[in-house]
Each structure stands twice: as structure tokens, then as C-alpha cells.
Motif scaffolding. Structure first.
Motif, short mmCIF file in Angstrom:
data_model
loop_
_atom_site.label_atom_id
_atom_site.label_comp_id
_atom_site.label_asym_id
_atom_site.label_seq_id
_atom_site.Cartn_x
_atom_site.Cartn_y
_atom_site.Cartn_z
N GLY A 123 0.82 -1.21 0.00
CA GLY A 123 0.00 0.00 0.00
C GLY A 123 0.85 1.25 0.00
N PHE A 124 1.96 1.21 0.75
CA PHE A 124 2.90 2.35 0.81
C PHE A 124 3.53 2.60 -0.56
CE2 PHE A 124 7.31 3.87 1.59
CZ PHE A 124 6.99 5.11 2.14
N ILE A 125 3.95 1.51 -1.25
CA ILE A 125 4.56 1.64 -2.58
C ILE A 125 3.56 2.24 -3.57
CG2 ILE A 125 5.46 0.33 -4.56
CD1 ILE A 125 6.68 -1.62 -2.46
N MET A 126 2.31 1.77 -3.51
CA MET A 126 1.25 2.30 -4.38
C MET A 126 1.00 3.78 -4.11
SD MET A 126 -0.01 0.15 -6.62
CE MET A 126 1.71 -0.21 -6.92
N CYS A 127 1.03 4.15 -2.83
CA CYS A 127 0.78 5.55 -2.45
C CYS A 127 1.92 6.44 -2.92
CB CYS A 127 0.62 5.64 -0.93
SG CYS A 127 -0.17 7.16 -0.39
N ILE A 128 3.15 5.97 -2.79
CA ILE A 128 4.31 6.71 -3.29
C ILE A 128 4.21 6.85 -4.81
CG2 ILE A 128 6.80 6.50 -3.77
CD1 ILE A 128 6.41 7.54 -1.02
N GLY A 129 3.80 5.75 -5.48
CA GLY A 129 3.63 5.78 -6.94
C GLY A 129 2.58 6.79 -7.37
N ALA A 130 1.46 6.85 -6.63
CA ALA A 130 0.39 7.80 -6.94
C ALA A 130 0.88 9.24 -6.77
CB ALA A 130 -0.81 7.55 -6.04
N THR A 131 1.62 9.48 -5.70
CA THR A 131 2.15 10.83 -5.42
C THR A 131 3.14 11.25 -6.49
OG1 THR A 131 1.88 10.36 -3.06
CG2 THR A 131 3.23 12.26 -3.66
N ALA A 132 4.04 10.33 -6.86
CA ALA A 132 5.03 10.62 -7.90
C ALA A 132 4.36 10.88 -9.25
CB ALA A 132 6.02 9.46 -8.02
N ALA A 133 3.32 10.10 -9.56
CA ALA A 133 2.62 10.27 -10.84
C ALA A 133 1.89 11.61 -10.89
CB ALA A 133 1.63 9.12 -11.05
N ARG A 134 1.32 12.05 -9.78
CA ARG A 134 0.67 13.37 -9.74
C ARG A 134 1.69 14.47 -10.02
NH1 ARG A 134 -2.37 11.44 -5.38
NH2 ARG A 134 -0.87 12.27 -3.88
N ALA A 135 2.86 14.35 -9.40
CA ALA A 135 3.92 15.34 -9.62
C ALA A 135 4.40 15.30 -11.06
CB ALA A 135 5.08 15.07 -8.66
N LEU A 136 4.57 14.10 -11.62
CA LEU A 136 5.02 13.96 -13.00
C LEU A 136 4.02 14.59 -13.96
CD1 LEU A 136 7.01 12.79 -15.09
CD2 LEU A 136 5.73 10.63 -14.97
N LYS A 137 2.73 14.40 -13.71
CA LYS A 137 1.70 14.99 -14.57
C LYS A 137 1.80 16.51 -14.57
CE LYS A 137 -3.22 15.88 -14.93
NZ LYS A 137 -3.14 17.28 -14.49
N SER A 138 1.99 17.11 -13.40
CA SER A 138 2.05 18.58 -13.33
C SER A 138 3.28 19.11 -14.08
CB SER A 138 2.06 19.05 -11.88
OG SER A 138 3.27 18.67 -11.24
N VAL A 139 4.41 18.39 -13.97
CA VAL A 139 5.62 18.81 -14.68
C VAL A 139 5.45 18.63 -16.18
CG1 VAL A 139 8.09 18.34 -15.03
CG2 VAL A 139 7.14 18.36 -12.72
N LEU A 140 4.93 17.47 -16.60
CA LEU A 140 4.72 17.19 -18.02
C LEU A 140 3.71 18.16 -18.63
CD1 LEU A 140 4.63 13.28 -18.20
CD2 LEU A 140 6.45 14.80 -18.97
N GLN A 141 2.68 18.49 -17.86
CA GLN A 141 1.66 19.42 -18.36
C GLN A 141 2.28 20.77 -18.69
OE1 GLN A 141 -1.96 19.43 -16.04
NE2 GLN A 141 -2.49 21.49 -16.70
N GLY A 142 3.19 21.23 -17.81
CA GLY A 142 3.87 22.49 -18.05
C GLY A 142 4.77 22.46 -19.28
N ILE A 143 5.31 21.26 -19.60
CA ILE A 143 6.19 21.13 -20.76
C ILE A 143 5.39 20.91 -22.04
CG2 ILE A 143 8.02 19.72 -21.81
CD1 ILE A 143 8.80 18.95 -18.90
N LEU A 144 4.46 19.94 -22.00
CA LEU A 144 3.75 19.52 -23.21
C LEU A 144 2.76 20.57 -23.71
CD1 LEU A 144 3.03 15.76 -22.38
CD2 LEU A 144 4.87 16.69 -23.77
#
Length: 315
Positions: free
Chosen positions: A165-186
Motif C-alpha cells: 500500500g505504501f509503494i502504491m501511495c508513493i507511486g500515486a504521489t510521484a505520478a501526480r507530480a510527474l503529470k504537473s511537470v509534463l503538463q507544463g512542458i507539453l
């Protein structure tokens, strides 16, 4: 005198409207989080991909109603195949974040889920540096130390800690951050920028397309199981409909609060919302919490506040 009175009344009305928006944002955000936890963990509906697909289907329909019919915001069009592919890439990352977050709620209490989720600035800073080679001031990176340290402390003091559950939660948090960064680039060029409501309008149906085969393959016969559950307790259908509608209103109220307040106010409100969600979830689900865990979460929140302040000063 009457002009001043009218101005004062207008100001009071505006403040009440903003407070109402914030209350609606808090209610929908915390509500969908708690209902997800109830369905996936307490109620026993163990199908996080299908649940996410319901959310995205609701966002698709309600986004169209809000933009095309109610004219909440002007409709923006996708101008090219390349822009569509960029939106599809963002949608895939968005799917990953929501599914991972829902999976984590099967195994972790909401309080710990929120503590891990508060580390989003850390992952945003990492991805911004790795992808764009954009460096922040050293003081900004220094504020990330309590953010990460707090989660490490909270993990050690969490009575209901679950590694997967912890790994999944870390993955969800990282993916949210990645989306915000990618959105600013793309979607950085003026011709490609979409406001959050129009972006959701296009991302949500693409997400359904991604999630449908994943649901069929990984959550076999979920519709048959849902129908069987509905025959025993029809409330499951109402839970899903209400939960899916709330998922859309989280996005709508977030957009409206952003529009009617400042970015800094939104950050402060967001930090406070996490703390409110922790308290409400503990009161409702009565999950055990330790003093060390609460101290860790508090340290993380303090780190996030310092990070926001450092970012603001260095702009």
C-alpha cells in the motif's frame, strides 16, 4: 452612504461565495477520499481500476454538460494530432496516479495516505530537475528535508503500515507530480494551453479508453460481481454514482477556488485540507494512530509550507 453600503454588501456577498466554494471543495475532496476508502476497504468492493473508470466516465459526462451546456468556461478545442497525443500521454499518467491512489486506500488508512501524499512537492522538484534541468535555490531544496523526514517518521510510527500500500501511495504521489511537470512542458505554447476544466474534458474519455481493457483483464467479471452485490444491497449502486459525481466536483470546485482566490491561498487551503481529512478519517474509521506518526505528518506539513514560502520568495 448608500454607495458605501452597497459596496460593503457586495464585498460580504463575495466573501460568502468564496467561503462557500472552499467549503464545497473541502467537502467533495474529503468526501470522495473517505468514500473511496469505505468502498475499497470497509465495504469490500475490491476493484480500484473499475472504480477509477467510473470516476473518469462521470468526469467525461459532467465536463461536457458543464462546458457545452452550462457554459461554466468557454470550450477550447484540440488543434492538432500532436496536441491530442500530448493530452493522451497526460491522461495515461493521470490514470496511473488515480488507480495507484485507490489501490493504496485498500491497504492504508486515509491519515497515512494523506501524509505520503503531502510529499508531492518533493517529487515535483525531482522531476522538474531531471526532465527540464531546472534548478531551484538551495533554500528551496533544504525545505524538502522535513517533507521527506516527516514521512519516514510517520511510516515508522504507523500501526497499520502496509508495504505494498505504501509503494502504491508513493507511486500515486510521484505520478501526480510527474503529470504537473509534463503538463507544463507539453502544453506550454499559447496555442496548446488548456484550462483545467477543458483539459479534464479531453483527458477523462481517453482515460476510460485506457482503463476499460485494464479492468476487463485485471478485474475479471467485475460487472457481474457488481450486479450480484446490487441484488443483495442496492446501495452499492448509489454509492458508486455519488462517489463518481463527487470525483468530478473535486475538479470543478478546485478550478473555481483557483479562479476566485490566489495561488498562495490555494496552497494554504490545500495544506489545511490534508489535515482536516486526517482528523475526519480518524473520527470516522477510528484507525489507530501513534504520537510518532502524527509528529511525522506535522513535520511534513511544516516542510510543505516552508517549501511553498521559499518558492514564492524566489520567483
Amino acid at each position: 452612504m448608500s454607495a458605501k453600503g452597497g459596496s460593503g454588501a457586495s464585498l460580504a456577498t463575495g466573501r460568502l461565495f468564496t467561503l462557500g466554494l472552499v467549503a464545497a471543495w473541502y467537502s467533495s475532496n474529503i468526501g470522495v477520499l473517505l468514500l473511496n476508502k469505505y468502498l475499497l476497504s470497509n465495504y469490500g468492493f475490491k476493484y480500484p481500476i473499475f472504480l477509477t473508470m467510473c470516476h473518469m466516465a462521470s468526469c467525461s459526462l459532467l465536463s461536457y454538460v458543464a462546458i457545452a451546456w452550462l457554459k461554466v468556461v468557454p470550450m477550447q478545442t484540440v488543434r492538432s494530432r500532436i496536441q491530442f497525443l500530448k493530452i493522451s500521454a497526460l491522461s495515461l499518467v493521470f490514470c496511473g496516479s488515480v488507480v495507484s491512489g485507490n489501490v493504496s486506500l485498500r491497504y492504508l488508512p486515509v491519515s497515512f495516505n494523506q501524509a505520503v501524499g503531502a510529499t508531492t512537492p518533493f517529487f515535483t522538484a525531482v522531476f522538474a530537475y531531471v526532465i527540464t534541468v531546472r534548478r531551484e535555490a538551495w533554500i528551496t531544496y533544504l525545505t524538502l528535508v522535513p517533507v521527506v523526514t516527516g514521512v519516514i517518521i510517520a511510516s515508522g510510527g504507523e500501526p497499520s503500515f502496509h508495504l505494498f500500500g505504501f509503494i502504491m501511495c508513493i507511486g500515486a504521489t510521484a505520478a501526480r507530480a510527474l503529470k504537473s511537470v509534463l503538463q507544463g512542458i507539453l502544453l506550454s505554447s499559447e496555442g496548446e494551453k488548456l484550462n483545467s476544466m477543458n483539459l479534464l474534458l479531453y483527458m477523462a474519455p481517453i482515460a476510460v479508453v485506457f482503463l476499460l481493457p485494464a479492468t476487463i483483464i485485471m478485474e475479471e467479471n467485475v460487472v457481474g460481481i457488481l450486479l450480484a452485490l446490487a441484488r443483495k444491497d442496492f446501495k452499492i449502486i448509489w454509492y458508486l454514482l455519488f462517489n463518481s459525481s463527487l470525483a468530478y466536483f473535486v475538479n470543478l470546485t478546485n478550478f473555481l477556488v483557483t479562479k476566485h482566490t490566489s495561488a498562495l491561498t490555494l496552497q494554504v487551503l490545500g495544506n489545511a485540507k490534508g489535515a482536516v481529512a486526517v482528523v475526519v478519517s480518524i473520527l470516522i474509521f477510528k484507525n489507530p494512530v501513534s504520537l510518532i506518526g502524527m509528529l511525522g505528518y506535522t513535520l511534513t506539513v511544516i516542510g510543505v509550507i516552508l517549501y511553498s514560502e521559499a518558492k514564492k520568495r524566489n520567483k
